[in-house]
Motif scaffolding. Structure first.
Motif, PDB file in Angstrom:
ATOM      1  N   GLY A  67     -11.496   2.035  -2.495  1.00 12.27           N
ATOM      2  CA  GLY A  67     -11.433   2.120  -0.693  1.00 12.27           C
ATOM      3  C   GLY A  67     -10.960   3.235  -0.828  1.00 12.27           C
ATOM      4  N   GLY A  92      -8.947   4.805   2.902  1.00 15.08           N
ATOM      5  CA  GLY A  92      -7.889   4.962   4.069  1.00 15.08           C
ATOM      6  C   GLY A  92      -8.026   6.000   5.378  1.00 15.08           C
ATOM      7  N   SER A 105      -2.192  -0.780  -3.667  1.00  9.44           N
ATOM      8  CA  SER A 105      -3.482  -0.387  -3.932  1.00  9.44           C
ATOM      9  C   SER A 105      -2.359   1.295  -3.462  1.00  9.44           C
ATOM     10  CB  SER A 105      -3.323  -0.251  -2.335  1.00  9.44           C
ATOM     11  OG  SER A 105      -2.735  -0.343  -1.199  1.00  9.44           O
ATOM     12  N   MET A 149      -7.886   3.838  -3.140  1.00  4.98           N
ATOM     13  CA  MET A 149      -8.229   4.421  -1.865  1.00  4.98           C
ATOM     14  C   MET A 149      -9.068   6.347  -1.716  1.00  4.98           C
ATOM     15  SD  MET A 149      -7.212   2.481   0.779  1.00  4.98           S
ATOM     16  CE  MET A 149      -6.858   0.278   0.937  1.00  4.98           C
ATOM     17  N   VAL A 186     -11.137  -1.225   2.978  1.00  2.00           N
ATOM     18  CA  VAL A 186     -10.546  -0.665   4.048  1.00  2.00           C
ATOM     19  C   VAL A 186     -10.336  -0.583   4.592  1.00  2.00           C
ATOM     20  CG1 VAL A 186     -12.715  -0.707   6.148  1.00  2.00           C
ATOM     21  CG2 VAL A 186     -11.833   1.330   6.085  1.00  2.00           C
ATOM     22  N   ASP A 212       0.911  -1.063  -0.008  1.00  2.00           N
ATOM     23  CA  ASP A 212       0.319  -0.063  -0.062  1.00  2.00           C
ATOM     24  C   ASP A 212       0.931   1.096  -0.152  1.00  2.00           C
ATOM     25  OD1 ASP A 212      -2.083   1.572   0.351  1.00  2.00           O
ATOM     26  OD2 ASP A 212      -1.428   2.223   2.490  1.00  2.00           O
ATOM     27  N   PHE A 253     -18.427   0.815  -1.580  1.00  2.00           N
ATOM     28  CA  PHE A 253     -16.385   0.435  -1.712  1.00  2.00           C
ATOM     29  C   PHE A 253     -15.960  -0.586  -1.205  1.00  2.00           C
ATOM     30  CE2 PHE A 253     -17.374   4.756   0.147  1.00  2.00           C
ATOM     31  CZ  PHE A 253     -16.604   5.250  -1.014  1.00  2.00           C
ATOM     32  N   LYS A 280      -3.205   6.222  -3.401  1.00  6.13           N
ATOM     33  CA  LYS A 280      -4.511   6.898  -2.800  1.00  6.13           C
ATOM     34  C   LYS A 280      -5.067   8.550  -3.786  1.00  6.13           C
ATOM     35  CE  LYS A 280      -3.747   4.834   2.039  1.00  6.13           C
ATOM     36  NZ  LYS A 280      -2.654   3.857   1.602  1.00  6.13           N
TER      37      LYS A 280
END
Length: 207
Positions: free
Chosen positions: A153, A155, A75, A113, A174, A49, A171, A77
């Protein structure tokens, strides 16, 4: 390494994942970051992430993973980029996504996210939080429709407000950070039960 299904995504992720905040200049020189990523992958970690807020983490990871043959679920964001950041500017959000793809060396991101969706004084994402209504959702729906992201997602770091967004059912994953550990289990009161009700994948950040 043990692997588990990430909610209803169909993704099988390692129980231990790698957070990208310190896979960056914050963690030391590039060689140390590369060593950490390779060390994790050699032990079966397949989920990483990162985020634009994590300094140069996307760039560092992109350079490291370019030489890796191991499968990786990534992942990243939306949030904080480009500056000055306007969370309700769809063009800016799309620009940020394209920058993430370029830095990470990917045409598709597994999980995108919304960063800190539960702190309006930091990022004012929503016209209505309880409906998850705001331009960011139009961007996410567009990217999903185009096949550029696989899953959406959240975050964030609050233990209660994020549950309001979770319960919208919009979504897939999480990431709840700083509030679930052996000593601090605040997320178990609202965030985790709400996510479980929705069949979402749950990631405990900074446990």
């Amino acid at each position: 390494m043990e692997y588990r299904a990430l909610g209803g995504t169909g993704l099988s992720v390692s129980v231990l994942s790698l957070g990208g905040l310190f896979v960056s200049v914050a963690g030391g020189p590039f060689d140390r970051a590369r060593e950490a990523v390779h060390h994790a992958q050699a032990r079966g970690v397949n989920y990483i992430d990162t985020a634009p807020m994590y300094l140069d983490s996307e760039d560092v990871l992109g350079r490291i993973l370019a030489d890796s043959t191991e499968p990786v679920i990534l992942s990243t964001k939306l949030g904080s980029r480009p500056q000055p950041f306007n969370p309700r500017d769809p063009a800016a959000l799309l620009e940020s996504f394209e920058t993430s793809c370029k830095l990470l060396g990917r045409d598709q991101i597994d999980i995108l996210m919304i960063h800190e969706p539960d702190r309006p004084r930091q990022f004012d994402w929503w016209e209505a939080m309880d409906d998850a209504r705001g331009p960011v959702m139009d961007v996410i729906d567009r990217l999903k429709g185009e096949g550029r992201i696989r899953f959406a997602g959240l975050g964030g770091t609050t233990a209660y407000d994020m549950a309001r967004l979770i319960r919208t059912g919009r979504f897939d994953v999480v990431l709840t950070a700083f509030n679930t550990s052996l000593l601090w289990r605040e997320a178990w009161h609202e965030v985790i039960p709400a996510a479980a009700e929705q069949g979402m994948g749950i990631v405990a950040g900074s446990p």
